[in-house]
Scaffold this motif. Structure first.
Motif, PDB file in Angstrom:
ATOM      1  N   ASP A   1      48.093  68.336  30.138  1.00 11.68           N
ATOM      2  CA  ASP A   1      48.698  68.418  31.459  1.00 11.68           C
ATOM      3  C   ASP A   1      49.436  67.091  31.640  1.00 11.68           C
ATOM      4  O   ASP A   1      48.831  66.079  31.962  1.00 11.68           O
ATOM      5  N   ASP A   2      50.733  67.107  31.374  1.00 11.16           N
ATOM      6  CA  ASP A   2      51.554  65.895  31.333  1.00 11.16           C
ATOM      7  C   ASP A   2      52.054  65.560  32.727  1.00 11.16           C
ATOM      8  O   ASP A   2      52.955  66.212  33.244  1.00 11.16           O
ATOM      9  N   ARG A   3      51.458  64.558  33.343  1.00  8.96           N
ATOM     10  CA  ARG A   3      51.818  64.140  34.699  1.00  8.96           C
ATOM     11  C   ARG A   3      52.745  62.936  34.608  1.00  8.96           C
ATOM     12  O   ARG A   3      52.302  61.815  34.391  1.00  8.96           O
ATOM     13  N   VAL A   4      54.017  63.182  34.761  1.00 11.00           N
ATOM     14  CA  VAL A   4      55.024  62.135  34.645  1.00 11.00           C
ATOM     15  C   VAL A   4      55.127  61.376  35.963  1.00 11.00           C
ATOM     16  O   VAL A   4      55.289  61.981  37.031  1.00 11.00           O
ATOM     17  N   LEU A   5      55.040  60.063  35.873  1.00 15.56           N
ATOM     18  CA  LEU A   5      55.266  59.172  37.015  1.00 15.56           C
ATOM     19  C   LEU A   5      56.704  58.698  36.889  1.00 15.56           C
ATOM     20  O   LEU A   5      57.035  57.929  35.997  1.00 15.56           O
ATOM     21  N   ALA A   6      57.574  59.217  37.770  1.00 13.61           N
ATOM     22  CA  ALA A   6      59.016  59.091  37.564  1.00 13.61           C
ATOM     23  C   ALA A   6      59.688  57.988  38.383  1.00 13.61           C
ATOM     24  O   ALA A   6      60.903  57.845  38.322  1.00 13.61           O
ATOM     25  N   SER A   7      58.918  57.218  39.120  1.00  8.28           N
ATOM     26  CA  SER A   7      59.511  56.106  39.869  1.00  8.28           C
ATOM     27  C   SER A   7      58.521  54.955  39.886  1.00  8.28           C
ATOM     28  O   SER A   7      57.308  55.147  39.688  1.00  8.28           O
ATOM     29  N   ARG A   8      59.017  53.770  40.117  1.00  6.65           N
ATOM     30  CA  ARG A   8      58.143  52.596  40.199  1.00  6.65           C
ATOM     31  C   ARG A   8      57.122  52.785  41.319  1.00  6.65           C
ATOM     32  O   ARG A   8      55.947  52.430  41.177  1.00  6.65           O
ATOM     33  N   ASP A   9      57.538  53.393  42.453  1.00  8.71           N
ATOM     34  CA  ASP A   9      56.604  53.641  43.552  1.00  8.71           C
ATOM     35  C   ASP A   9      55.470  54.568  43.127  1.00  8.71           C
ATOM     36  O   ASP A   9      54.315  54.343  43.480  1.00  8.71           O
ATOM     37  N   GLU A  10      55.792  55.628  42.362  1.00 10.73           N
ATOM     38  CA  GLU A  10      54.760  56.548  41.878  1.00 10.73           C
ATOM     39  C   GLU A  10      53.800  55.827  40.935  1.00 10.73           C
ATOM     40  O   GLU A  10      52.589  56.034  41.001  1.00 10.73           O
ATOM     41  N   VAL A  11      54.332  55.005  40.050  1.00  7.99           N
ATOM     42  CA  VAL A  11      53.503  54.251  39.113  1.00  7.99           C
ATOM     43  C   VAL A  11      52.571  53.317  39.878  1.00  7.99           C
ATOM     44  O   VAL A  11      51.353  53.294  39.647  1.00  7.99           O
ATOM     45  N   ASP A  12      53.127  52.557  40.818  1.00  4.02           N
ATOM     46  CA  ASP A  12      52.322  51.598  41.579  1.00  4.02           C
ATOM     47  C   ASP A  12      51.256  52.301  42.418  1.00  4.02           C
ATOM     48  O   ASP A  12      50.109  51.836  42.491  1.00  4.02           O
ATOM     49  N   ALA A  13      51.603  53.428  43.039  1.00  3.94           N
ATOM     50  CA  ALA A  13      50.643  54.180  43.852  1.00  3.94           C
ATOM     51  C   ALA A  13      49.519  54.731  42.976  1.00  3.94           C
ATOM     52  O   ALA A  13      48.342  54.668  43.353  1.00  3.94           O
ATOM     53  N   PHE A  14      49.863  55.246  41.810  1.00  7.18           N
ATOM     54  CA  PHE A  14      48.840  55.774  40.898  1.00  7.18           C
ATOM     55  C   PHE A  14      47.887  54.669  40.466  1.00  7.18           C
ATOM     56  O   PHE A  14      46.665  54.845  40.491  1.00  7.18           O
ATOM     57  N   LYS A  15      48.432  53.525  40.061  1.00  8.32           N
ATOM     58  CA  LYS A  15      47.592  52.416  39.607  1.00  8.32           C
ATOM     59  C   LYS A  15      46.667  51.943  40.724  1.00  8.32           C
ATOM     60  O   LYS A  15      45.484  51.683  40.483  1.00  8.32           O
ATOM     61  N   ALA A  16      47.172  51.857  41.940  1.00 13.81           N
ATOM     62  CA  ALA A  16      46.345  51.429  43.072  1.00 13.81           C
ATOM     63  C   ALA A  16      45.255  52.464  43.362  1.00 13.81           C
ATOM     64  O   ALA A  16      44.085  52.106  43.583  1.00 13.81           O
ATOM     65  N   GLU A  17      45.619  53.726  43.341  1.00 14.31           N
ATOM     66  CA  GLU A  17      44.664  54.808  43.624  1.00 14.31           C
ATOM     67  C   GLU A  17      43.539  54.848  42.589  1.00 14.31           C
ATOM     68  O   GLU A  17      42.377  55.049  42.924  1.00 14.31           O
ATOM     69  N   GLN A  18      43.878  54.647  41.332  1.00 20.73           N
ATOM     70  CA  GLN A  18      42.900  54.730  40.249  1.00 20.73           C
ATOM     71  C   GLN A  18      42.194  53.401  39.967  1.00 20.73           C
ATOM     72  O   GLN A  18      41.229  53.369  39.207  1.00 20.73           O
ATOM     73  N   GLY A  19      42.714  52.313  40.539  1.00 22.94           N
ATOM     74  CA  GLY A  19      42.117  51.003  40.295  1.00 22.94           C
ATOM     75  C   GLY A  19      42.325  50.526  38.863  1.00 22.94           C
ATOM     76  O   GLY A  19      41.441  49.904  38.272  1.00 22.94           O
ATOM     77  N   VAL A  20      43.505  50.832  38.316  1.00 26.96           N
ATOM     78  CA  VAL A  20      43.830  50.440  36.944  1.00 26.96           C
ATOM     79  C   VAL A  20      45.071  49.553  36.957  1.00 26.96           C
ATOM     80  O   VAL A  20      45.857  49.576  37.899  1.00 26.96           O
ATOM     81  N   ALA A  21      45.250  48.795  35.883  1.00 25.05           N
ATOM     82  CA  ALA A  21      46.379  47.868  35.812  1.00 25.05           C
ATOM     83  C   ALA A  21      47.546  48.423  35.005  1.00 25.05           C
ATOM     84  O   ALA A  21      48.645  47.885  35.082  1.00 25.05           O
ATOM     85  N   THR A  22      47.300  49.473  34.221  1.00 22.42           N
ATOM     86  CA  THR A  22      48.333  49.955  33.313  1.00 22.42           C
ATOM     87  C   THR A  22      48.399  51.480  33.270  1.00 22.42           C
ATOM     88  O   THR A  22      47.450  52.166  33.647  1.00 22.42           O
ATOM     89  N   THR A  23      49.518  51.959  32.796  1.00 25.81           N
ATOM     90  CA  THR A  23      49.659  53.353  32.403  1.00 25.81           C
ATOM     91  C   THR A  23      50.073  53.326  30.943  1.00 25.81           C
ATOM     92  O   THR A  23      50.624  52.313  30.487  1.00 25.81           O
ATOM     93  N   PRO A  24      49.800  54.353  30.197  1.00 27.69           N
ATOM     94  CA  PRO A  24      49.264  55.644  30.608  1.00 27.69           C
ATOM     95  C   PRO A  24      47.766  55.576  30.873  1.00 27.69           C
ATOM     96  O   PRO A  24      47.088  54.627  30.462  1.00 27.69           O
ATOM     97  N   GLN A  25      47.290  56.623  31.539  1.00 32.42           N
ATOM     98  CA  GLN A  25      45.858  56.841  31.708  1.00 32.42           C
ATOM     99  C   GLN A  25      45.577  58.275  31.287  1.00 32.42           C
ATOM    100  O   GLN A  25      46.303  59.196  31.662  1.00 32.42           O
TER     101      GLN A  25
END
Length: 82
Positions: free
Chosen positions: A37-61
């Protein structure tokens, strides 16, 4: 082989940059027979929101059967263990 197993991959694919670690993770999962299930984070805002939500510093996860595995290096170690 991981027949009929599901993995969810969150990876960064921006207009000017595709994360090579996300590409690598997807290739490793598919090579092991996972349905991805390939969840593409297509903007810097999406990447930053995902990292904050998951408590991680990097992608991919990568998540397998709902369990967070971590990034592509973590995935590689997990797959090597079997």
């Amino acid at each position: 082989m991981a027949e009929n197993r599901m993995a969810t991959l969150y990876r960064m694919v921006l207009p000017d940059h595709t994360c090579p670690f996300g590409v690598r993770a997807k290739e490793m999962l598919e090579a092991e027979g996972f349905t991805v299930d390939d969840r593409v984070l297509a903007s810097r805002d999406e990447v930053d929101a995902f990292k904050a939500e998951q408590g991680v510093a990097t992608t991919p996860q990568i998540f397998i059967d709902g369990e967070r595995i971590g990034g592509s290096d973590d995935l590689e170690r997990r797959l090597a263990r079997g």
